[in-house]
Write a protein that holds these residues in place. Structure first.
Motif, PDB file in Angstrom:
ATOM      1  N   SER A 130      -3.856  -1.248   4.969  1.00  0.00           N
ATOM      2  CA  SER A 130      -4.856  -1.127   3.908  1.00  0.00           C
ATOM      3  C   SER A 130      -6.250  -1.068   4.513  1.00  0.00           C
ATOM      4  CB  SER A 130      -4.759  -2.295   2.930  1.00  0.00           C
ATOM      5  OG  SER A 130      -5.226  -3.464   3.525  1.00  0.00           O
ATOM      6  N   ALA A 140      -5.275  10.878  -3.526  1.00  0.00           N
ATOM      7  CA  ALA A 140      -5.611  10.964  -4.943  1.00  0.00           C
ATOM      8  C   ALA A 140      -7.119  10.804  -5.127  1.00  0.00           C
ATOM      9  CB  ALA A 140      -4.864   9.886  -5.725  1.00  0.00           C
ATOM     10  N   SER A 196       0.377  12.012  -2.006  1.00  0.00           N
ATOM     11  CA  SER A 196      -0.367  12.194  -3.255  1.00  0.00           C
ATOM     12  C   SER A 196      -1.161  10.945  -3.627  1.00  0.00           C
ATOM     13  CB  SER A 196       0.587  12.570  -4.389  1.00  0.00           C
ATOM     14  OG  SER A 196       1.555  11.550  -4.574  1.00  0.00           O
ATOM     15  N   ASP A 197      -0.687   9.753  -3.259  1.00  0.00           N
ATOM     16  CA  ASP A 197      -1.425   8.525  -3.561  1.00  0.00           C
ATOM     17  C   ASP A 197      -2.592   8.311  -2.611  1.00  0.00           C
ATOM     18  OD1 ASP A 197       0.276   7.981  -5.652  1.00  0.00           O
ATOM     19  OD2 ASP A 197       1.548   6.611  -4.494  1.00  0.00           O
ATOM     20  N   VAL A 198      -2.392   8.623  -1.335  1.00  0.00           N
ATOM     21  CA  VAL A 198      -3.458   8.424  -0.345  1.00  0.00           C
ATOM     22  C   VAL A 198      -4.619   9.377  -0.615  1.00  0.00           C
ATOM     23  CG1 VAL A 198      -4.019   8.649   2.105  1.00  0.00           C
ATOM     24  CG2 VAL A 198      -1.943   7.475   1.420  1.00  0.00           C
ATOM     25  N   SER A 208      -8.831   8.734  -6.837  1.00  0.00           N
ATOM     26  CA  SER A 208      -9.269   7.342  -6.682  1.00  0.00           C
ATOM     27  C   SER A 208      -8.553   6.650  -5.523  1.00  0.00           C
ATOM     28  CB  SER A 208      -9.001   6.567  -7.975  1.00  0.00           C
ATOM     29  OG  SER A 208      -7.616   6.564  -8.253  1.00  0.00           O
ATOM     30  N   GLY A 209      -7.917   7.410  -4.664  1.00  0.00           N
ATOM     31  CA  GLY A 209      -7.203   6.863  -3.513  1.00  0.00           C
ATOM     32  C   GLY A 209      -8.147   6.399  -2.423  1.00  0.00           C
ATOM     33  N   VAL A 262       0.863  -1.170   0.000  1.00  0.00           N
ATOM     34  CA  VAL A 262       0.000   0.000   0.000  1.00  0.00           C
ATOM     35  C   VAL A 262       0.903   1.224   0.000  1.00  0.00           C
ATOM     36  CG1 VAL A 262      -1.794   1.211   1.277  1.00  0.00           C
ATOM     37  CG2 VAL A 262      -1.757  -1.264   1.263  1.00  0.00           C
ATOM     38  N   SER A 263       0.627   2.109  -0.919  1.00  0.00           N
ATOM     39  CA  SER A 263       1.445   3.308  -1.005  1.00  0.00           C
ATOM     40  C   SER A 263       1.118   4.241   0.158  1.00  0.00           C
ATOM     41  CB  SER A 263       1.176   4.023  -2.330  1.00  0.00           C
ATOM     42  OG  SER A 263       1.893   5.228  -2.377  1.00  0.00           O
ATOM     43  N   THR A 264       2.144   4.807   0.741  1.00  0.00           N
ATOM     44  CA  THR A 264       1.955   5.744   1.851  1.00  0.00           C
ATOM     45  C   THR A 264       2.306   7.164   1.433  1.00  0.00           C
ATOM     46  OG1 THR A 264       4.181   5.279   2.633  1.00  0.00           O
ATOM     47  CG2 THR A 264       2.399   3.976   3.589  1.00  0.00           C
ATOM     48  N   LYS A 265       2.463   7.389   0.135  1.00  0.00           N
ATOM     49  CA  LYS A 265       2.752   8.742  -0.334  1.00  0.00           C
ATOM     50  C   LYS A 265       1.488   9.602  -0.192  1.00  0.00           C
ATOM     51  CE  LYS A 265       4.389   8.924  -4.401  1.00  0.00           C
ATOM     52  NZ  LYS A 265       4.878   8.754  -5.764  1.00  0.00           N
TER      53      LYS A 265
END
Length: 174
Positions: free
Chosen positions: A134, A70, A66-68, A72-73, A61-64
């Motif tokens: 997640s 986003a 911008s990804d969290v 569709s995040g 799971v990305s913890t950035k």
């Protein structure tokens, strides 16, 4: 010498007493045009134990940031849904207890309560996501992550419908 004559006499007597036996073989004649095939002797096989393969590792799971957050995040719809669930229940509770509609509640100090609740709930929702947990990992039974999404969507629609109905009606719903 007596022992050697006994020793020599024993094999001769055994050969004379050996019983005779016969072997019978049966075979099938092949059909016309079929080649004669010899079948190998079958040996008993051990039962095979099917061990299932290990489950694939969970995707990282990305913890950035911008990804969290986003479009569709995992965070935006969940946070908005949680805020809508709390907002709808508290708006209906205040309306039932004091008779004030949503717009009156907002005008009477509701903005500060809304901002405070939003900050606390947003931080509480983001902390596990930034730690790499997640959303689906903690869901089981009746309380699944999909159920939370649907409850949040219904609460968002309910809050908008409540505000719209009270605006058109000009007074509290109840």
């Amino acid at each position: 010498m007596a022992t050697s004559s006994i020793f020599m006499a024993t094999p001769i007597t055994l050969l004379k007493k050996t019983p005779t036996f016969s072997v019978k073989c049966m075979s099938q004649t092949p059909q016309s045009g079929e080649p004669e095939v010899s079948k190998p002797a079958t040996t008993p096989t051990l039962p095979q134990i099917n061990i299932p393969p290990p489950p694939p590792p969970a995707p990282k799971v990305s913890t950035k940031f911008s990804d969290v957050l986003a479009f569709s995040g995992p965070a935006p719809e969940r946070i908005n849904g949680r805020l809508a669930m709390i907002g709808f229940v508290s708006a209906m509770a205040v309306e039932l207890s004091s008779g004030q509609d949503v717009f009156t509640q907002i005008g009477n100090g509701g903005v500060a309560v809304f901002v405070g609740t939003s900050v606390v709930l947003t931080l509480a929702s983001l902390v596990p996501l930034f730690k790499g947990v997640s959303v689906q990992s903690k869901s089981s039974g009746l309380m699944t992550s999909d159920a939370e999404l649907w409850n949040g969507r219904v609460a968002m629609l309910g809050l908008v419908a409540l505000a719209f109905t009270e605006y058109v009606k000009g007074s509290a719903l109840v």
